[in-house]
Motif scaffolding. Structure first.
Motif, short mmCIF file in Angstrom:
data_model
loop_
_atom_site.label_atom_id
_atom_site.label_comp_id
_atom_site.label_asym_id
_atom_site.label_seq_id
_atom_site.Cartn_x
_atom_site.Cartn_y
_atom_site.Cartn_z
N GLY A 15 0.94 -1.17 0.09
CA GLY A 15 0.15 0.06 0.01
C GLY A 15 0.98 1.17 0.03
N VAL A 17 2.26 2.96 2.26
CA VAL A 17 3.67 2.88 3.38
C VAL A 17 4.61 2.03 2.97
N ARG A 50 -10.87 7.63 -2.40
CA ARG A 50 -9.65 7.81 -1.18
C ARG A 50 -8.67 8.77 -1.68
N TYR A 52 -6.07 11.77 0.22
CA TYR A 52 -5.15 12.05 1.68
C TYR A 52 -4.82 13.65 1.48
N ALA A 53 -4.73 14.23 2.50
CA ALA A 53 -4.41 15.41 3.03
C ALA A 53 -2.81 15.25 3.48
N PRO A 295 -9.61 9.63 11.93
CA PRO A 295 -9.01 10.45 10.56
C PRO A 295 -9.44 11.91 10.78
N GLY A 298 -6.66 13.73 9.51
CA GLY A 298 -6.27 13.45 8.08
C GLY A 298 -4.90 12.98 8.12
C1 LIG Z 1 -12.52 7.18 6.15
C2 LIG Z 1 -10.89 7.29 6.15
C3 LIG Z 1 -10.61 8.57 5.69
C4 LIG Z 1 -8.79 8.62 5.83
N1 LIG Z 1 -8.40 9.93 5.49
C5 LIG Z 1 -7.20 10.15 5.41
C6 LIG Z 1 -6.44 11.30 5.40
O1 LIG Z 1 -7.24 12.26 4.82
N2 LIG Z 1 -5.21 11.42 5.36
C7 LIG Z 1 -4.56 10.37 5.88
O2 LIG Z 1 -3.11 10.73 6.13
N3 LIG Z 1 -4.89 9.35 6.27
C8 LIG Z 1 -6.25 8.93 6.06
N4 LIG Z 1 -6.76 7.83 6.50
C9 LIG Z 1 -5.98 6.73 7.06
C10 LIG Z 1 -5.28 6.04 5.83
O3 LIG Z 1 -6.40 5.54 4.86
C11 LIG Z 1 -4.59 4.99 6.20
O4 LIG Z 1 -3.61 5.44 7.39
C12 LIG Z 1 -3.29 4.19 5.11
O5 LIG Z 1 -4.02 3.94 4.01
C13 LIG Z 1 -2.54 3.14 5.79
O6 LIG Z 1 -1.78 2.86 4.58
P1 LIG Z 1 -0.91 1.38 4.87
O7 LIG Z 1 0.03 1.19 3.52
O8 LIG Z 1 -0.28 1.20 6.10
O9 LIG Z 1 -2.13 0.38 4.72
P2 LIG Z 1 -3.11 -0.39 3.56
O10 LIG Z 1 -3.52 0.94 2.86
O11 LIG Z 1 -4.05 -1.09 4.41
O12 LIG Z 1 -2.19 -1.26 2.82
C14 LIG Z 1 -1.80 -2.60 3.02
C15 LIG Z 1 -1.53 -3.19 1.99
O13 LIG Z 1 -1.01 -4.39 2.26
C16 LIG Z 1 -1.56 -5.73 1.54
N5 LIG Z 1 -1.86 -6.96 2.30
C17 LIG Z 1 -2.53 -6.93 3.33
N6 LIG Z 1 -2.31 -8.10 4.05
C18 LIG Z 1 -1.31 -8.84 3.14
C19 LIG Z 1 -0.75 -10.10 2.97
N7 LIG Z 1 -1.24 -10.95 4.16
N8 LIG Z 1 -0.07 -10.25 1.97
C20 LIG Z 1 0.27 -9.47 0.96
N9 LIG Z 1 -0.26 -8.15 1.22
C21 LIG Z 1 -1.21 -7.95 2.01
C22 LIG Z 1 -2.91 -4.82 1.09
O14 LIG Z 1 -3.39 -5.54 -0.18
C23 LIG Z 1 -2.70 -3.31 1.08
O15 LIG Z 1 -2.04 -3.21 -0.28
C24 LIG Z 1 -8.29 7.65 6.50
C25 LIG Z 1 -8.84 6.58 6.66
C26 LIG Z 1 -10.34 6.43 6.60
C27 LIG Z 1 -10.74 5.04 7.00
#
Ligand SMILES: Cc1cc2nc3c(=O)[nH]c(=O)nc-3n(C[C@H](O)[C@H](O)[C@H](O)COP(=O)(O)OP(=O)(O)OC[C@H]3O[C@@H](n4cnc5c(N)ncnc54)[C@H](O)[C@@H]3O)c2cc1C
Length: 389
Positions: A15, A17, A50, A52-53, A295, A298
């Protein structure tokens, strides 16, 4: 890849991060495997719901490996002003001009950012992108980890980075405990066209039925996040698009005039999550695998980019020893990130609690606080600095 492939680092989850950890290490001599179950969504003329700020600190991080520069400027909206209203007439405003910066944040689509991050690592000789792939087993093998995939392949690495989101498989299989406290609220998201120009202003209303944010998109468009009790979220998402647009416009006091729906609405359950350890014996958690905050500020993805930036910087220091999972690196990562994560939890959770207390006294306290802060330059500047990261 052979049946047992050896890498310096394996990142599970690409994802925003996880992909940023790989991108930040792509110019090193370290060998990196990235395991992801699904590729990013394809590019589309439609606007992503989806969005993000992105804070200035995250922009600098993405710039450091060329991803920010690769994004299409026409689809990024700088936030020049923030206008926050309490539930009893109080108001606080922040401007980029007052803060002495070009923008308080930039609104960017999730899919566009993820595709740019993937493009940065694609074709890098030292990065193997294993997608689609799913994890099957994880075990400690001396100073290394052995990760088995469902298709029978197996990866041995000195450092495992768990970047696989809130329900992290890696976290569970490493035996790291997590405390999840659902808010009982969902975040309703949808995009709308606006009658009046937003002029780069992000609006937020602390209302009796939750917290509503209008985030500006390029042109006369906005994306909304309405964090509201689950029953109300279900009611909102069940409305037909025109009725939802009317409800969102009314809830925002017709600030931008009439709204027209651009996308269907979606809802995400909100929770606060804390983990027992951020790092443990050659394994580090980043992003939503490591924390979940409300959130309303943000900041979720910005906290995650902060994890990725710190972890990548510490790993780079050990590049010549090829021991990215060294206990010193793990200890320094845990120490460096705990404080930032705690501070963000404190601010977002505290505000959420303060604004969900019923009754006239809490309403008077919070609204007095907002008006007071708006009048006190020093305090307001401190809040702005926190938001800028
Ligand atoms: C309604 C809402 C609004 C938001 N607004 C904001 C905002 O304005 N600004 C902001 O900064 N944040 C916001 N957030 C938070 C933000 O969405 C998350 O913090 C961010 O997406 C986290 O990214 P990540 O890469 O850690 O996790 P994720 O986006 O969850 O990515 C995880 C990845 O791992 C993969 N994966 C999972 N399990 C496995 C596995 N077993 N094997 C292989 N791959 C796997 C998935 O396919 C995915 O691609 C919001 C959240 C919500 C719910």
């Amino acid at each position: 890849m052979s049946a047992d492939a050896t890498f310096d680092v394996v990142v599970v989850g690409a994802g925003l991060v996880g992909a940023s950890v790989a991108a930040a290490l792509a110019d090193t001599t370290l060998s990196i495997a990235v395991v992801e179950r699904a590729p990013p969504p394809p590019a589309s003329a439609e606007w992503d719901t989806r969005i993000y700020a992105i804070s200035p600190a995250s922009v600098r991080f993405l710039e450091s490996f060329g991803v920010w520069q690769a994004l299409d400027r026409a689809r990024i909206q700088p936030v020049r002003r923030m206008d926050v209203s309490g539930d009893a007439g109080s108001r606080i405003a922040f401007s980029a001009y007052d803060a002495g910066v070009a923008a308080l944040a930039h609104i960017v689509e999730s899919g566009a950012m993820q595709r740019a991050l993937w493009a940065r690592v694609a074709g890098q000789a030292n990065v193997a992108m294993l997608c689609p792939a799913r994890c099957a087993s994880l075990e400690r093998d001396g100073k290394r980890w052995r990760l088995g995939l469902e298709d029978g392949r197996s990866i041995v690495a000195n450092l495992v980075v768990g970047a696989d989101g809130r329900d992290s498989w890696v976290r569970g299989h490493a035996g790291i405990g997590a405390k999840l406290e659902p808010y009982g609220d969902s975040g309703v998201v949808a995009n709308f066209a606006t009658e009046r120009a937003h002029e780069g202003t992000a609006f937020q209303w602390f209302r009796a039925d939750g917290i509503l944010a209008y985030l500006p998109l390029p042109g006369n468009r906005i994306s909304i996040v309405w964090s509201t009790p689950e029953a109300h979220a279900r009611e909102l998402t069940a409305l037909d698009p025109a009725a939802l647009a009317a409800r969102v416009a009314a809830a925002g006091g017709e600030q931008l005039g009439r709204l027209e729906p651009l996308t269907p609405a979606a809802a995400f359950p909100l929770a606060l999550m804390d983990v027992e350890h951020l790092a443990l014996g050659g394994l580090a958690l980043v992003g939503d695998a490591a924390h979940a905050v409300h959130p309303l500020a943000g900041q979720g993805v910005n906290l995650g980019f902060g994890d990725a930036r710190v972890l990548a910087a510490l790993v780079r220091e050990r590049e010549i020893f090829r021991t990215p999972g060294d206990p010193t690196v793990m200890r320094r990562y845990e120490r460096a990130r705990r404080e930032d994560i705690l501070a963000m939890r404190f601010v977002t959770h505290g505000l959420q609690r303060l604004f969900s207390l019923p009754g006239r006294v809490p309403a008077a306290v919070r609204n007095l606080g907002m008006n007071f802060t708006d009048d006190v330059g020093v305090l307001k500047n401190l809040l702005i600095r926190q938001a800028l990261g």
